[in-house]
Design a protein around this motif. Structure first.
Motif, mmCIF file in Angstrom:
data_model
loop_
_atom_site.group_PDB
_atom_site.id
_atom_site.type_symbol
_atom_site.label_atom_id
_atom_site.label_comp_id
_atom_site.label_asym_id
_atom_site.label_seq_id
_atom_site.Cartn_x
_atom_site.Cartn_y
_atom_site.Cartn_z
ATOM 1 N N TYR A 11 -33.495 22.546 10.772
ATOM 2 C CA TYR A 11 -33.035 23.188 9.543
ATOM 3 C C TYR A 11 -32.144 24.373 9.885
ATOM 4 O O TYR A 11 -32.532 25.251 10.653
ATOM 5 N N PHE A 12 -30.936 24.382 9.306
ATOM 6 C CA PHE A 12 -29.996 25.476 9.473
ATOM 7 C C PHE A 12 -30.485 26.640 8.620
ATOM 8 O O PHE A 12 -30.773 26.464 7.436
ATOM 9 N N ILE A 13 -30.569 27.796 9.206
ATOM 10 C CA ILE A 13 -31.152 29.001 8.609
ATOM 11 C C ILE A 13 -32.471 28.690 7.884
ATOM 12 O O ILE A 13 -32.778 29.250 6.843
ATOM 13 N N GLU A 14 -33.201 27.759 8.457
ATOM 14 C CA GLU A 14 -34.502 27.314 7.969
ATOM 15 C C GLU A 14 -34.469 26.872 6.512
ATOM 16 O O GLU A 14 -35.466 26.927 5.807
ATOM 17 N N LYS A 15 -33.281 26.406 6.082
ATOM 18 C CA LYS A 15 -33.112 26.022 4.685
ATOM 19 C C LYS A 15 -32.493 24.650 4.492
ATOM 20 O O LYS A 15 -32.923 23.891 3.638
ATOM 21 N N TYR A 16 -31.463 24.314 5.273
ATOM 22 C CA TYR A 16 -30.721 23.084 5.060
ATOM 23 C C TYR A 16 -30.915 22.120 6.225
ATOM 24 O O TYR A 16 -30.720 22.513 7.379
ATOM 25 N N GLY A 71 -36.691 16.112 -1.591
ATOM 26 C CA GLY A 71 -36.120 17.045 -2.554
ATOM 27 C C GLY A 71 -34.960 17.869 -2.031
ATOM 28 O O GLY A 71 -34.495 18.794 -2.707
ATOM 29 N N GLU A 72 -34.457 17.530 -0.853
ATOM 30 C CA GLU A 72 -33.309 18.262 -0.307
ATOM 31 C C GLU A 72 -32.061 17.907 -1.103
ATOM 32 O O GLU A 72 -31.921 16.779 -1.590
#
Length: 136
Positions: free
Chosen positions: A53-58, A91-92
């Protein structure tokens, strides 16, 4: 026919054929968290996809590798489509990846699958790293 499945810890020897710098502890983390996906044709190992996960988000593809003799046969497409469906089911809504600007085959694949260049990082003077995004 290309078959896709999550990698398992027991597949460690297969991944060493591609990248012998991956430690067993890192491999265990990826397999425990279903962050490594394999492509096979019958019993033949074609390649893999690994994400975090990029910046723990994406969700962000860190590695997509198809052995050269199997490239342009749909394995990369199927890996990305499998990953995208899995992320959508969680849900991404955004997917990310990066590729070297001179990797034209990869760029065409990603663009064909709906990824768009949203920026670049100049890690080396002679080649940029393109950051790509797809809304799902």
């Amino acid at each position: 026919m290309v078959n896709i499945r999550y990698a398992e810890y027991e597949d460690y020897e297969l991944i060493l054929k591609i990248d012998n710098s991956i430690s067993q502890s890192k491999w265990k983390s990826w397999t425990d968290n279903h962050q490594a996906i394999f492509a096979f044709d019958d019993s033949e190992f074609l390649g893999w996809l690994q994400y975090n996960y990029f910046i723990e988000k994406y969700p962000f593809i860190n590695r997509l590798y198809i052995f050269e003799k199997y490239q342009n046969n749909g394995a990369g497409t199927k890996l990305i489509q499998f990953w995208e469906a899995e992320m959508k089911s969680k849900g991404e809504t955004r997917l990310m990846l990066s590729t070297e600007s001179d990797n034209y085959g990869a760029r065409r694949l990603y663009e064909r699958l709906g990824f768009k260049c949203v920026g670049e990082i100049n890690l080396r003077p002679q080649n940029r790293e393109l950051v790509m995004l797809k809304e799902i």
